[in-house]
Design a protein around this motif. Structure first.
Motif, PDB file in Angstrom:
ATOM      1  N   GLU A   1     -45.579  49.190  -0.843  1.00 26.45           N
ATOM      2  CA  GLU A   1     -45.258  49.625   0.509  1.00 26.45           C
ATOM      3  C   GLU A   1     -43.771  49.449   0.770  1.00 26.45           C
ATOM      4  O   GLU A   1     -43.117  48.585   0.188  1.00 26.45           O
ATOM      5  CB  GLU A   1     -46.055  48.807   1.534  1.00 26.45           C
ATOM      6  N   ALA A   2     -43.237  50.277   1.642  1.00 28.43           N
ATOM      7  CA  ALA A   2     -41.821  50.164   2.000  1.00 28.43           C
ATOM      8  C   ALA A   2     -41.561  48.839   2.695  1.00 28.43           C
ATOM      9  O   ALA A   2     -42.332  48.400   3.546  1.00 28.43           O
ATOM     10  CB  ALA A   2     -41.429  51.318   2.910  1.00 28.43           C
TER      11      ALA A   2
ATOM     12  N   GLU B   1     -38.853  55.019  -6.613  1.00 26.36           N
ATOM     13  CA  GLU B   1     -39.649  54.811  -5.406  1.00 26.36           C
ATOM     14  C   GLU B   1     -38.843  54.128  -4.305  1.00 26.36           C
ATOM     15  O   GLU B   1     -39.000  54.424  -3.120  1.00 26.36           O
ATOM     16  CB  GLU B   1     -40.890  53.981  -5.765  1.00 26.36           C
ATOM     17  N   TRP B   2     -37.966  53.199  -4.695  1.00 25.33           N
ATOM     18  CA  TRP B   2     -37.135  52.478  -3.733  1.00 25.33           C
ATOM     19  C   TRP B   2     -36.288  53.468  -2.935  1.00 25.33           C
ATOM     20  O   TRP B   2     -36.165  53.371  -1.705  1.00 25.33           O
ATOM     21  CB  TRP B   2     -36.245  51.483  -4.483  1.00 25.33           C
ATOM     22  N   PHE B   3     -35.705  54.433  -3.599  1.00 21.43           N
ATOM     23  CA  PHE B   3     -34.888  55.439  -2.927  1.00 21.43           C
ATOM     24  C   PHE B   3     -35.758  56.391  -2.105  1.00 21.43           C
ATOM     25  O   PHE B   3     -35.405  56.743  -0.970  1.00 21.43           O
ATOM     26  CB  PHE B   3     -34.077  56.234  -3.953  1.00 21.43           C
ATOM     27  N   PHE B   4     -36.889  56.821  -2.675  1.00 22.54           N
ATOM     28  CA  PHE B   4     -37.760  57.767  -1.972  1.00 22.54           C
ATOM     29  C   PHE B   4     -38.264  57.193  -0.647  1.00 22.54           C
ATOM     30  O   PHE B   4     -38.360  57.917   0.343  1.00 22.54           O
ATOM     31  CB  PHE B   4     -38.944  58.162  -2.862  1.00 22.54           C
ATOM     32  N   HIS B   5     -38.621  55.929  -0.606  1.00 22.20           N
ATOM     33  CA  HIS B   5     -39.083  55.307   0.634  1.00 22.20           C
ATOM     34  C   HIS B   5     -38.018  55.440   1.727  1.00 22.20           C
ATOM     35  O   HIS B   5     -38.328  55.771   2.884  1.00 22.20           O
ATOM     36  CB  HIS B   5     -39.390  53.827   0.415  1.00 22.20           C
ATOM     37  N   ARG B   6     -36.785  55.173   1.386  1.00 26.41           N
ATOM     38  CA  ARG B   6     -35.706  55.210   2.379  1.00 26.41           C
ATOM     39  C   ARG B   6     -35.359  56.633   2.782  1.00 26.41           C
ATOM     40  O   ARG B   6     -35.073  56.905   3.959  1.00 26.41           O
ATOM     41  CB  ARG B   6     -34.489  54.465   1.815  1.00 26.41           C
TER      42      ARG B   6
ATOM     43  N   GLY C   1     -47.936  61.325  -1.696  1.00 24.12           N
ATOM     44  CA  GLY C   1     -48.342  60.209  -0.846  1.00 24.12           C
ATOM     45  C   GLY C   1     -48.798  58.989  -1.608  1.00 24.12           C
ATOM     46  O   GLY C   1     -49.386  58.071  -1.022  1.00 24.12           O
ATOM     47  N   THR C   2     -48.536  58.943  -2.917  1.00 24.06           N
ATOM     48  CA  THR C   2     -48.938  57.788  -3.726  1.00 24.06           C
ATOM     49  C   THR C   2     -47.717  57.002  -4.165  1.00 24.06           C
ATOM     50  O   THR C   2     -46.682  57.575  -4.501  1.00 24.06           O
ATOM     51  CB  THR C   2     -49.736  58.229  -4.964  1.00 24.06           C
ATOM     52  N   PHE C   3     -47.831  55.703  -4.129  1.00 22.43           N
ATOM     53  CA  PHE C   3     -46.750  54.820  -4.572  1.00 22.43           C
ATOM     54  C   PHE C   3     -47.348  53.459  -4.869  1.00 22.43           C
ATOM     55  O   PHE C   3     -48.496  53.165  -4.497  1.00 22.43           O
ATOM     56  CB  PHE C   3     -45.641  54.704  -3.519  1.00 22.43           C
TER      57      PHE C   3
END
Length: 381
Positions: A363-364, A225-230, A358-360
């Motif tokens: 928040e970024a 998720e950390w990578f996907f946000h960026r 759209g689920t995580f």
């Protein structure tokens, strides 16, 4: 003290329906009911053949966050009676992305729930003793003193299957980590190490699973998720130092099938198994794999020296800044288990069934990124 009460969780209608992803439902094939291992369904290759006479009364400590969600479905589909022991703060069941309405209704109608706090040792002893269980899967145990009451309550327990961590190994220049490697009694996972020692001391039939980094749909740790946000924000990926540090990730569904493989398996008695992906990956390689999985362009990677920054309590990167990976050869040879997902396939599965919808979980937060990038721009100028 109120008497323990098992509750059957039944829902006539699913609370959520999402269309199946373009990649897969569960590992490429929608779950069918009941599972027949002669047909293709979400299952490991060479899965255990479970007959009606082999059905067990199983307790899962936890089971509503990540690993247990996938494990409990496999166990129910195999005909076992499954009870989740939780505090009841999270929904006991939830429909998974790509899971059909009927599969969800079938699962939620069979799952049982025992509400309580595992730190309330008296309650644990009385409630578990009253119910009796053949097998315990301890997914969320962190300290040895949380396990002892369970063992005391279940003197006829057939197997205790524990989710430990590869984080118990002592940092070494010699890699990968093997199950026989030295462990670190001062690691932040020392409670898991002490639990393994307790299980051996109690002389129960136990099996311990040591995952490395776990990823997949519903992951509550900010790994992929950390990578996907960026990547989604079109931002550079800040990676500490050289970016050639080697690490290892294992898909949650492959972990769930490993947990199934040790159930009732004499070869798994009083044994420890590392479980993760087949191949290792560098930090830079992981950034590129996440981009490929999500259909993003080749990422811009920025390297930085963590010692030049004061991030306070914020975590600037989701992995330990070192080489960290383990051999899974023992699980492959002894259990006949092997991962079904390679890294890009697994990350694609995670993206399509979770972040891409759209689920995580978190928040970024690009606060630390901005600190790194601002200094990087100054140096470049």
């Amino acid at each position: 003290m109120a008497a323990a009460r098992l509750v059957v969780v039944q829902q006539k209608q699913p609370s959520l329906f999402v269309p199946p992803s373009s990649l897969s439902d569960f590992n490429g094939i929608r779950l069918k009911h009941p599972i027949q291992y002669k047909k293709k369904a979400w299952q490991p290759k060479g899965a255990l053949q479970v007959r009606a006479s082999a059905a067990k009364k199983i307790l899962i400590m936890g089971g509503t966050r990540f690993i247990g969600i996938f494990l409990s479905r496999l166990l129910v589909k195999e005909g076992h009676q499954v009870t989740l022991f939780t505090r009841g703060k999270a929904p006991i069941t939830q429909q998974l992305p790509g899971e059909s309405d009927q599969d969800y209704v079938d699962f939620s109608s069979k799952i049982l729930h025992l509400k309580g706090d595992r730190k309330d040792f008296d309650f644990v002893k009385t409630s578990l003793a009253a119910e009796g269980f053949d097998v315990v899967y301890d997914i969320n145990g962190r300290e040895a003193d949380e396990v002892e009451p369970i063992l005391d309550a279940l003197p006829k327990l057939e197997q205790y299957i524990y989710c430990s961590s590869a984080g118990v190994y002592l940092k070494s220049d010699l890699l990968p980590h093997f199950e026989t490697d030295a462990v670190d009694p001062k690691s932040r996972h020392k409670g898991k190490l002490e639990t393994e020692s307790l299980l051996e001391k109690k002389d129960v039939n136990w099996t311990s699973i040591r995952p490395v980094y776990i990823y997949g749909p519903l992951n509550y740790n900010p790994v992929e998720e950390w990578f996907f946000h960026r990547l989604k924000a079109g931002r550079p990926i800040p990676i500490p130092n050289s970016g050639v540090q080697i690490t290892q990730l294992g898909h949650v569904k492959d972990l769930a099938t490993a947990f199934i493989k040790v159930l009732g398996n004499e070869k798994a008695s009083k044994q420890v198994f590392n479980i993760s992906g087949e191949k290792y990956v560098t930090f830079d390689g992981l950034a590129r794999a996440c981009a490929k999985a999500g259909g993003f362009p080749e990422p811009e990677i920025i390297h930085y020296n963590p010692k030049e920054f004061d991030f306070g309590k914020k975590k600037a990167f989701p992995f330990r800044d070192q080489h960290f990976f383990a051999s899974i050869e023992k699980a492959k040879s002894v259990l006949g288990w092997k991962p079904d997902f390679d890294l890009v396939e697994g990350l694609t599965d995670s993206y399509n069934l979770d972040f891409g919808r759209g689920t995580f979980r978190k928040e970024a937060d690009f606060t630390t990124d901005d600190m790194i990038l601002s200094k990087s721009l100054v140096l470049q100028s």
